[in-house]
Design a protein around this motif. Structure first.
Motif, PDB file in Angstrom:
ATOM      1  N   LEU A 142     -19.519  25.257  -5.243  1.00  0.00           N
ATOM      2  CA  LEU A 142     -18.704  24.447  -6.153  1.00  0.00           C
ATOM      3  C   LEU A 142     -18.119  23.237  -5.438  1.00  0.00           C
ATOM      4  O   LEU A 142     -18.113  22.114  -5.976  1.00  0.00           O
ATOM      5  CB  LEU A 142     -17.590  25.303  -6.753  1.00  0.00           C
ATOM      6  N   TYR A 143     -17.639  23.449  -4.200  1.00  0.00           N
ATOM      7  CA  TYR A 143     -16.958  22.366  -3.487  1.00  0.00           C
ATOM      8  C   TYR A 143     -17.944  21.409  -2.816  1.00  0.00           C
ATOM      9  O   TYR A 143     -17.881  20.189  -3.007  1.00  0.00           O
ATOM     10  CB  TYR A 143     -16.001  22.953  -2.450  1.00  0.00           C
ATOM     11  N   LEU A 146     -18.307  17.507  -3.786  1.00  0.00           N
ATOM     12  CA  LEU A 146     -18.581  16.481  -2.774  1.00  0.00           C
ATOM     13  C   LEU A 146     -20.024  15.960  -2.841  1.00  0.00           C
ATOM     14  O   LEU A 146     -20.289  14.800  -2.518  1.00  0.00           O
ATOM     15  CB  LEU A 146     -18.310  17.041  -1.372  1.00  0.00           C
ATOM     16  N   GLY A 147     -20.954  16.843  -3.229  1.00  0.00           N
ATOM     17  CA  GLY A 147     -22.356  16.434  -3.313  1.00  0.00           C
ATOM     18  C   GLY A 147     -22.992  16.125  -1.975  1.00  0.00           C
ATOM     19  O   GLY A 147     -23.915  15.298  -1.891  1.00  0.00           O
ATOM     20  N   VAL A 148     -22.550  16.791  -0.910  1.00  0.00           N
ATOM     21  CA  VAL A 148     -23.067  16.480   0.423  1.00  0.00           C
ATOM     22  C   VAL A 148     -24.116  17.482   0.907  1.00  0.00           C
ATOM     23  O   VAL A 148     -24.809  17.218   1.884  1.00  0.00           O
ATOM     24  CB  VAL A 148     -21.913  16.423   1.450  1.00  0.00           C
ATOM     25  N   LEU A 149     -24.228  18.629   0.227  1.00  0.00           N
ATOM     26  CA  LEU A 149     -25.165  19.645   0.659  1.00  0.00           C
ATOM     27  C   LEU A 149     -25.987  20.150  -0.518  1.00  0.00           C
ATOM     28  O   LEU A 149     -25.487  20.239  -1.639  1.00  0.00           O
ATOM     29  CB  LEU A 149     -24.429  20.834   1.316  1.00  0.00           C
TER      30      LEU A 149
END
Length: 310
Positions: free
Chosen positions: A157-158, A163-166
């Motif tokens: 979720l995070y 964040l959309g980084v992983l």
């Protein structure tokens, strides 16, 4: 040493036989007929009992249980683990293709959990009954209490949605491995930290530690070279048990992150009543767990020369 290893390998055989009997019988107690689930609807849209019966006969499910068991277990020890009812591939082929993913998760989770857990345990023991100890114990309690599936969803979720980084699904690159490895590693921190703390406290109160302090030896050297080295065996036991459990217990994490490992294969096999896949997969996981424990026992002698093998 070699005699001890040979003895442990021989002990593996009756252990696997006992596990195989338990697994074989438990699988038969699962509600639902695998043939009905797989072939219950014929091409014409109706259910043909003759067709289902022919499928049961083809897979040997009409044979007496004792015949089915010995056919499977003798084939297993010859390298023939049977054919999956779901994928129609050999179970050996399925496990060979999937084992690498489970190994990556288990090794990564164990390394992350061991590093963080050992550091936290040493800090807790060094600052016993102080703020550092209390903080570590709270973190350990949270790590032990939070279910892996809930932690996995929080991380997704995070880091994925917020964040959309992983990436969140699959295991195609090192970035895909970060979240599942972190989930398994953080879940192992609590047990390893508590074991390290307990073992370190036992060693720190020994007379030779007091003597080292009296001679003016630095606190860092006492902790790292004297105390931790002699407190290592219980820590190794905890790490070995955790690694073995991750090999067999990463099913939820593999399912959440859609990783084609052994755990997710076992879940799919149970849902589909895939008898050959369930039996052989559980037996392979049991053998892996025993082999890991044997390896940990051997490492004992390398870490502590006082350990003798009979």
């Amino acid at each position: 040493m070699l005699r001890y290893i040979a003895k442990r390998m021989l002990q593996l055989i009756p252990t696997l036989i006992l596990v195989s009997i338990i697994v074989f019988l438990m699988v038969r107690f699962i509600p639902g007929d695998p043939i009905t689930l797989l072939y219950g609807v014929s091409e014409s849209g109706g259910t043909s009992e003759e067709y289902l019966e022919s499928m049961r006969e083809m897979y040997g499910l009409n044979d007496p249980l004792i015949v089915q068991y010995f056919r499977w277990i003798l084939g297993f020890f010859k390298g023939d683990m049977g054919t999956s009812l779901l994928t129609h591939k050999t179970v050996l082929e399925e496990l060979t293709n999937r084992y690498q993913y489970t190994i990556i998760l288990a090794v990564g989770g164990t390394v992350v959990g061991s590093i963080i857990g050992v550091i936290c345990g040493i800090i807790a023991a060094t600052f016993h009954n102080k703020l550092g100890d209390n903080v570590v114990m709270v973190i350990s309690m949270i790590a032990v209490s939070v279910p892996s599936f809930f932690l996995a969803m929080l991380l997704m979720l995070y880091f994925c949605l917020h964040l959309g980084v992983l990436p969140s699904l699959g295991l195609r690159s090192w970035k895909h491995a970060i979240l599942p490895v972190a989930t398994l590693g953080l879940g192992a921190v609590g047990m390893i930290a508590r074991t390290t703390r307990s073992s370190m406290l036992d060693v720190i109160n020994q007379d030779y530690i007091r003597t080292a302090r009296a001679y003016g030896t630095s606190k860092f050297k006492i902790i790292t070279q004297y105390a931790f080295k002699n407190a290592l065996i219980p820590v190794l036991t905890a790490i070995g048990l955790r690694f073995g459990s991750l090999l067999a217990g990463a099913a939820l994490v593999e399912t959440i992150f859609t990783i084609p490992g052994i755990g997710s294969f076992l879940v799919d096999s149970v849902n589909g009543r895939d008898y050959p896949a369930i039996q052989s997969t559980v037996l392979v996981l049991a053998a892996s767990f025993v082999l890991v424990n044997t390896l940990v026992d051997i490492i004992y002698g390398l870490v502590d020369p006082r350990v003798k093998y009979n």
